[in-house]
Design an enzyme around this catalytic site. Structure first.
Site, PDB file in Angstrom:
ATOM      1  N   SER A 139       0.846  -1.192   0.000  1.00 38.01           N
ATOM      2  CA  SER A 139       0.000   0.000   0.000  1.00 38.01           C
ATOM      3  C   SER A 139       0.880   1.241   0.000  1.00 38.01           C
ATOM      4  CB  SER A 139      -0.881   0.001   1.249  1.00 38.01           C
ATOM      5  OG  SER A 139      -1.523   1.249   1.387  1.00 38.01           O
ATOM      6  N   TYR A 193      -1.195  -1.010  10.578  1.00 43.53           N
ATOM      7  CA  TYR A 193      -1.363  -1.377   9.163  1.00 43.53           C
ATOM      8  C   TYR A 193      -0.174  -0.839   8.352  1.00 43.53           C
ATOM      9  CZ  TYR A 193      -3.517  -1.638   4.512  1.00 43.53           C
ATOM     10  OH  TYR A 193      -3.783  -1.911   3.181  1.00 43.53           O
TER      11      TYR A 193
HETATM   12  P1  NAP Z   1     -11.069  -6.937   1.534  1.00 45.35           P
HETATM   13  O1  NAP Z   1     -12.212  -6.622   0.631  1.00 45.35           O
HETATM   14  O2  NAP Z   1     -11.249  -6.869   3.005  1.00 45.35           O
HETATM   15  O3  NAP Z   1     -10.531  -8.391   1.117  1.00 45.35           O
HETATM   16  C1  NAP Z   1      -9.467  -8.983   1.790  1.00 45.35           C
HETATM   17  C2  NAP Z   1      -9.353 -10.414   1.353  1.00 45.35           C
HETATM   18  O4  NAP Z   1      -8.272 -11.025   2.087  1.00 45.35           O
HETATM   19  C3  NAP Z   1     -10.612 -11.233   1.671  1.00 45.35           C
HETATM   20  O5  NAP Z   1     -10.814 -12.182   0.662  1.00 45.35           O
HETATM   21  C4  NAP Z   1     -10.234 -11.903   2.976  1.00 45.35           C
HETATM   22  O6  NAP Z   1     -10.956 -13.106   3.225  1.00 45.35           O
HETATM   23  C5  NAP Z   1      -8.786 -12.204   2.696  1.00 45.35           C
HETATM   24  N1  NAP Z   1      -8.031 -12.594   3.879  1.00 45.35           N
HETATM   25  C6  NAP Z   1      -7.860 -11.935   5.044  1.00 45.35           C
HETATM   26  N2  NAP Z   1      -7.141 -12.674   5.907  1.00 45.35           N
HETATM   27  C7  NAP Z   1      -6.874 -13.851   5.275  1.00 45.35           C
HETATM   28  C8  NAP Z   1      -6.180 -15.027   5.630  1.00 45.35           C
HETATM   29  N3  NAP Z   1      -5.649 -15.188   6.831  1.00 45.35           N
HETATM   30  N4  NAP Z   1      -6.067 -16.016   4.711  1.00 45.35           N
HETATM   31  C9  NAP Z   1      -6.615 -15.879   3.478  1.00 45.35           C
HETATM   32  N5  NAP Z   1      -7.309 -14.803   3.090  1.00 45.35           N
HETATM   33  C10 NAP Z   1      -7.433 -13.799   3.978  1.00 45.35           C
HETATM   34  O7  NAP Z   1      -9.820  -5.994   1.209  1.00 45.35           O
HETATM   35  P2  NAP Z   1      -9.253  -5.374  -0.161  1.00 45.35           P
HETATM   36  O8  NAP Z   1      -9.471  -3.925  -0.092  1.00 45.35           O
HETATM   37  O9  NAP Z   1      -9.717  -6.149  -1.321  1.00 45.35           O
HETATM   38  O10 NAP Z   1      -7.689  -5.611   0.081  1.00 45.35           O
HETATM   39  C11 NAP Z   1      -6.891  -6.514  -0.680  1.00 45.35           C
HETATM   40  C12 NAP Z   1      -5.441  -6.132  -0.482  1.00 45.35           C
HETATM   41  O11 NAP Z   1      -5.213  -4.800  -0.964  1.00 45.35           O
HETATM   42  C13 NAP Z   1      -5.005  -6.119   0.987  1.00 45.35           C
HETATM   43  O12 NAP Z   1      -3.681  -6.617   1.083  1.00 45.35           O
HETATM   44  C14 NAP Z   1      -5.042  -4.640   1.334  1.00 45.35           C
HETATM   45  O13 NAP Z   1      -4.190  -4.337   2.420  1.00 45.35           O
HETATM   46  C15 NAP Z   1      -4.574  -4.030   0.041  1.00 45.35           C
HETATM   47  N6  NAP Z   1      -4.916  -2.618  -0.138  1.00 45.35           N
HETATM   48  C16 NAP Z   1      -6.232  -2.229  -0.219  1.00 45.35           C
HETATM   49  C17 NAP Z   1      -6.525  -0.889  -0.431  1.00 45.35           C
HETATM   50  C18 NAP Z   1      -7.952  -0.399  -0.574  1.00 45.35           C
HETATM   51  O14 NAP Z   1      -8.152   0.831  -0.725  1.00 45.35           O
HETATM   52  N7  NAP Z   1      -8.951  -1.263  -0.554  1.00 45.35           N
HETATM   53  C19 NAP Z   1      -5.498   0.060  -0.534  1.00 45.35           C
HETATM   54  C20 NAP Z   1      -4.175  -0.367  -0.443  1.00 45.35           C
HETATM   55  C21 NAP Z   1      -3.912  -1.715  -0.271  1.00 45.35           C
HETATM   56  P3  NAP Z   1     -12.291 -13.130   4.139  1.00 45.35           P
HETATM   57  O15 NAP Z   1     -13.439 -12.772   3.244  1.00 45.35           O
HETATM   58  O16 NAP Z   1     -12.320 -14.547   4.611  1.00 45.35           O
HETATM   59  O17 NAP Z   1     -12.103 -12.146   5.255  1.00 45.35           O
END
Ligand code: NAP
Length: 276
Positions: A139, A193
């Site tokens: 991120s 984070y």
């Molecule tokens: P999200 O909608 O909360 O999805 C996160 C995913 O990770 C879900 O499928 C969740 O599964 C899974 N997960 C969490 N813990 C896990 C584990 N122990 N084993 C396997 N899967 C696991 O979040 P997102 O926004 O799509 O984020 C995806 C990535 O992008 C993350 O690394 C996040 O830090 C990064 N990111 C996001 C943003 C943003 O603006 N959204 C910005 C910068 C970086 P469950 O459904 O089972 O919880």
């Protein structure tokens, strides 16, 4: 053993991971694995993509569970003899107003975002095939958190010689410092984070260096990236990017052509290498 190329996306039952799988199903010439810690949520996501005419495959993966990681490793080794594309997307974040004590947030966040992602890399990187592509979803918050670190910590995290063991020690120290209530005195920013994502970006720099040292000539490219601020359960409905837009940079890095020798070991946002 199948000679079909194979791509794997962690944490892909929803959000950016699901959008990455959707894009890879359309663009990657091989099998694409949607993985989820919960088989029910994973199969529901597979069914959703099937409704769209796509054909993802499914495998369970809880990155917090070493046995689960090793089961996937053995499956991929036996069925495909390796991996062509690995997207380390799974991650967690506490909400800003979550009342959980900071030290607990630090331990839980670091456990998944840094230590578990590292475990996946330890188990799966040896399986990467020549011309493989590894994308670690970090991120931009890692960059702002880095600037919030003491000069001494910044120097360590920017070092071109820091080892994985030294990085693990620093991440462990952050968690311990939060428990003792001294993390700010010890030069850490006030974001669990952010520190976890510093860990992901620095780990990526180290792993790319190790690939150069140990597997030169295999043309594997490994990068960290930021998807942008994306409307998902993690970031909420106000974020400007759709999950599909958030998937663009990770997918670009996952599909770098075999003629490419860069980017490698970089932090990439909006398909552009950013300074670290
Ligand atoms: P999200 O909608 O909360 O999805 C996160 C995913 O990770 C879900 O499928 C969740 O599964 C899974 N997960 C969490 N813990 C896990 C584990 N122990 N084993 C396997 N899967 C696991 O979040 P997102 O926004 O799509 O984020 C995806 C990535 O992008 C993350 O690394 C996040 O830090 C990064 N990111 C996001 C943003 C943003 O603006 N959204 C910005 C910068 C970086 P469950 O459904 O089972 O919880």
């Amino acid at each position: 053993m199948s000679s079909v190329p194979v791509a794997v996306v962690t944490g892909s039952n929803k959000g950016i991971g699901l959008a990455v799988v959707r894009a890879l199903c359309r663009q990657f010439p091989g099998d694409v694995y949607l993985t989820s810690r919960d088989p029910g949520r994973g199969q529901a996501a597979v069914a959703q993509l099937q409704q769209e005419g796509l054909r993802p495959l499914f495998h369970q993966l809880d990155i917090d569970d070493l046995q689960s990681i090793r089961a996937l490793r053995d499956f991929l080794r036996d069925k495909y003899g390796g991996i062509n594309v690995l997207v380390n997307n799974a991650g967690i974040a506490f909400k800003v107003d979550d009342p959980t004590p900071f030290a607990v947030q630090a331990e839980v966040t670091l456990k998944t975002n840094f230590f578990a992602t590292r475990n996946v890399c330890t188990e799966l990187l040896p399986l990467m095939k020549p011309y493989g592509r590894v994308v670690n979803v970090s991120s931009m918050v890692s960059c702002s958190a880095l600037r919030g670190c003491s000069q001494e910590l910044q120097q360590k995290f920017r070092s071109d010689t820091i080892t994985e063991e030294e990085l693990v020690q620093l991440m462990t120290k952050f968690v311990e410092d939060t428990k003792r209530g001294v993390h700010e005195k010890e030069g850490w920013p006030n974001t669990a984070y952010g520190v976890s994502k510093i860990g992901v970006t620095v780990l990526s720099r180290i792993q790319a260096r190790l690939l150069d040292e140990q597997r030169k000539g295999e043309h594997i490219l490994l990068n960290a990236c930021c998807p942008g601020w994306v409307r998902t359960d993690m970031a909420g409905p106000k974020a400007p990017k759709s999950p599909e837009e958030g998937a663009e940079t990770p997918v670009y890095l996952a599909l770098l052509p075999s003629s490419a020798d860069a980017p490698h070991g970089q932090f990439v946002s909006d398909k552009t290498v950013k300074p670290w």
